[in-house]
Design an enzyme around this catalytic site. Sequence first.
Site, short mmCIF file in Angstrom:
data_model
loop_
_atom_site.label_atom_id
_atom_site.label_comp_id
_atom_site.label_asym_id
_atom_site.label_seq_id
_atom_site.Cartn_x
_atom_site.Cartn_y
_atom_site.Cartn_z
N ASP A 33 0.82 -1.22 0.00
CA ASP A 33 0.00 0.00 0.00
C ASP A 33 0.85 1.27 0.00
O ASP A 33 0.48 2.28 0.60
CB ASP A 33 -0.96 0.02 1.21
CG ASP A 33 -1.80 -1.23 1.26
OD1 ASP A 33 -2.24 -1.67 0.21
OD2 ASP A 33 -2.00 -1.76 2.37
N LYS A 74 2.09 2.28 -5.10
CA LYS A 74 2.91 1.86 -6.24
C LYS A 74 2.17 2.06 -7.55
O LYS A 74 2.78 2.35 -8.58
CB LYS A 74 3.28 0.37 -6.12
CG LYS A 74 4.21 0.07 -4.98
CD LYS A 74 4.55 -1.40 -4.91
CE LYS A 74 3.41 -2.28 -4.47
NZ LYS A 74 2.93 -2.06 -3.12
N ASN A 126 -4.96 -10.41 -4.44
CA ASN A 126 -4.79 -9.75 -3.13
C ASN A 126 -4.28 -8.32 -3.29
O ASN A 126 -4.47 -7.48 -2.40
CB ASN A 126 -3.84 -10.55 -2.22
CG ASN A 126 -2.53 -10.93 -2.90
OD1 ASN A 126 -2.36 -10.72 -4.09
ND2 ASN A 126 -1.62 -11.50 -2.14
N GLY A 150 -3.93 -4.42 -4.63
CA GLY A 150 -4.90 -3.37 -4.95
C GLY A 150 -4.14 -2.11 -5.33
O GLY A 150 -3.69 -1.37 -4.47
N HIS A 151 -3.93 -1.91 -6.62
CA HIS A 151 -3.13 -0.78 -7.08
C HIS A 151 -4.06 0.29 -7.64
O HIS A 151 -4.75 0.06 -8.63
CB HIS A 151 -2.12 -1.24 -8.15
CG HIS A 151 -1.11 -2.20 -7.59
ND1 HIS A 151 -0.22 -2.89 -8.36
CD2 HIS A 151 -0.84 -2.56 -6.31
CE1 HIS A 151 0.55 -3.64 -7.58
NE2 HIS A 151 0.18 -3.46 -6.33
N THR A 165 -6.14 -11.28 2.92
CA THR A 165 -7.16 -10.57 2.14
C THR A 165 -8.32 -11.49 1.74
O THR A 165 -9.23 -11.05 1.05
CB THR A 165 -6.53 -9.98 0.85
OG1 THR A 165 -5.98 -11.06 0.09
CG2 THR A 165 -5.44 -8.98 1.16
N GLN A 221 2.40 -5.91 -3.18
CA GLN A 221 2.70 -5.93 -1.74
C GLN A 221 4.06 -5.24 -1.48
O GLN A 221 4.50 -4.49 -2.33
CB GLN A 221 2.68 -7.37 -1.19
CG GLN A 221 1.29 -8.02 -1.21
CD GLN A 221 0.96 -8.74 -2.50
OE1 GLN A 221 1.81 -9.37 -3.10
NE2 GLN A 221 -0.29 -8.66 -2.94
N THR A 270 -8.36 -3.52 -1.56
CA THR A 270 -8.95 -4.82 -1.89
C THR A 270 -10.06 -5.18 -0.90
O THR A 270 -11.08 -5.72 -1.28
CB THR A 270 -7.84 -5.90 -1.88
OG1 THR A 270 -6.88 -5.53 -2.86
CG2 THR A 270 -8.37 -7.28 -2.21
N ARG A 313 -10.52 -2.66 4.56
CA ARG A 313 -10.18 -2.64 6.00
C ARG A 313 -9.40 -1.38 6.36
O ARG A 313 -8.56 -0.93 5.57
CB ARG A 313 -9.28 -3.83 6.34
CG ARG A 313 -9.98 -5.16 6.31
CD ARG A 313 -9.02 -6.28 6.65
NE ARG A 313 -8.04 -6.50 5.60
CZ ARG A 313 -7.04 -7.37 5.69
NH1 ARG A 313 -6.87 -8.07 6.80
NH2 ARG A 313 -6.20 -7.55 4.70
N ARG A 358 -6.43 0.63 7.66
CA ARG A 358 -5.01 0.25 7.81
C ARG A 358 -4.46 0.76 9.14
O ARG A 358 -4.87 1.83 9.60
CB ARG A 358 -4.19 0.84 6.66
CG ARG A 358 -4.60 0.27 5.31
CD ARG A 358 -3.80 0.88 4.17
NE ARG A 358 -4.30 0.38 2.90
CZ ARG A 358 -4.39 1.11 1.79
NH1 ARG A 358 -4.03 2.37 1.77
NH2 ARG A 358 -4.87 0.57 0.69
N LEU A 365 3.49 12.49 0.51
CA LEU A 365 4.13 13.47 1.40
C LEU A 365 3.12 14.51 1.87
O LEU A 365 3.21 15.02 2.99
CB LEU A 365 5.30 14.15 0.66
CG LEU A 365 6.15 15.09 1.51
CD1 LEU A 365 6.85 14.34 2.65
CD2 LEU A 365 7.21 15.82 0.66
P1 IMP Z 1 -2.69 -12.70 1.66
O1 IMP Z 1 -1.72 -12.14 0.67
O2 IMP Z 1 -4.12 -12.42 1.29
O3 IMP Z 1 -2.43 -14.12 1.98
O4 IMP Z 1 -2.47 -11.91 3.05
C1 IMP Z 1 -1.27 -12.03 3.81
C2 IMP Z 1 -0.87 -10.69 4.42
O5 IMP Z 1 -0.47 -9.81 3.38
C3 IMP Z 1 -2.00 -9.97 5.16
O6 IMP Z 1 -1.45 -9.24 6.24
C4 IMP Z 1 -2.54 -9.01 4.10
O7 IMP Z 1 -3.20 -7.91 4.67
C5 IMP Z 1 -1.24 -8.61 3.42
N1 IMP Z 1 -1.44 -8.18 2.03
C6 IMP Z 1 -1.68 -8.95 0.94
N2 IMP Z 1 -1.78 -8.20 -0.15
C7 IMP Z 1 -1.59 -6.93 0.23
C8 IMP Z 1 -1.53 -5.69 -0.46
O8 IMP Z 1 -1.66 -5.62 -1.70
N3 IMP Z 1 -1.30 -4.59 0.30
C9 IMP Z 1 -1.10 -4.66 1.63
N4 IMP Z 1 -1.14 -5.77 2.31
C10 IMP Z 1 -1.37 -6.91 1.62
#
Ligand code: IMP
Length: 414
Positions: free
Chosen positions: A14, A17, A39, A41-42, A126, A211, A286, A289, A291, A318
């Site tokens: 997050d 990017k 997972n 979310g850009h 996610t 990520q 995505t 939630r 942050r 910034l």
């Molecule tokens: P998963 O990738 O859904 O298995 O989640 C594993 C961990 O990575 C969790 O803490 C998610 O919130 C975090 N996560 C997965 N994808 C993203 C993303 O694109 N941005 C931020 N956190 C992510």
Amino acid sequence: MAPALAIIGAQWGDEAKGKIVHFLSREADLCVRFNGGPNAGHTVVDEYGVAKLHQVPAGALHSHCLGVLSHGMVLDPWALEEELAFLQGQGRPAPKLLLSERTHLVLPSHRIKEEKEGASSRLGTTKRGVGPAYADRVARRGLRLLDLAHPHYVRERLRAEFDVVGGFDVDQVFSTLMNFYQKFHERIGDARVALSQALASGKTVIFEGAQGTMLDVDFGTYPYVTSSHTTVHGIPWGTGVWPEFSAIVGVVKAYTTRVGAGPLPTEERGPLGERLREAGEEYGATTGRPRRCGWLDLVALRYAHAINRFTHIALTKLDVLSGFPEIRVAVAYRIDGEKVEEFPACSWELERAEPIYETLPGWQKDIQGAKEFTRLPKEAQAYVRFLEEVLGVPVALIGTGPEANSLIVRGELS
Ligand code: IMP
């Protein structure tokens, strides 16, 4: 040699990017996702509106740029169709895509497995089935895109999956997959060969990380991580090419956020955290939630730099720090009474870390939309320079708002 740019999240994901990749792909020929799946979310804000991309590479929103979904990803065909329909609904030209035939599929059973395992409550995932899809891949029972040309195998795998997991309609999933293949088979191919040829023939290629470094399955805060390689090392692993990078850009948000469980030493649980969340609109792209928010963590960033060897930093959001009387940055931790400057490999140790802060003066002027570095308040300039000095990496881009043109460009990257 062709310019190959890697864009890597330096924190917990997050970092905005999407905006940086979209900007840097203005003149790119290819934009490649090499890790993660739905997972991610850009967010990109442009003349068509707000696009929250999950699997389509951000560069592919430029009609000249080919979006490559390489085999380091796991691909959810249902989510891809939804995403493309959303983009079409915004009146955009259909993105040009190439899907690696080796890419593993995220199936409905993967979400069911994730729920059953309790991973979402334990790790705060996610809930997109990404972890179980990667697990099936290494357990050698996954389905890949190229398998869709072999219906009998697909049916057999789905039946076997149903016997273990249950909870989905085998015939329905089978027919959706067959329809997907019908529609997309011309865009499925050997992405490694295509990429290798593109690089050899001097095309510009952007590698778009999903990520962030602290969520890398090996280098991140295990087990509170995602299931793929989010760092620059994920590029050869997830594409099969070994580019000579002209730039490795670490995307750093001006403060820290994290969604999901796991240690976050600089987290502010009180009103300060709340203020950052509201000012930065820190809600998951995505999952929606809220942050977790806190100050910039230079211990984590030095570690991210050691892993990725950034050539440049893109500092984002910034503008969100405007109006704070003072700004803190963690320069070390105290763990069990000892001063620690290295980022610990062990999450249980990191959970006990108390940040040691350096305090910098804030600035009051709203800098949203600023385009020139020298016009920023001197305290904002000092914040940027402080980061450059500690990391020893130039800050080439500075994000000053969600819109594509709210950006300060301080240097060319390629
Ligand atoms: P998963 O990738 O859904 O298995 O989640 C594993 C961990 O990575 C969790 O803490 C998610 O919130 C975090 N996560 C997965 N994808 C993203 C993303 O694109 N941005 C931020 N956190 C992510």
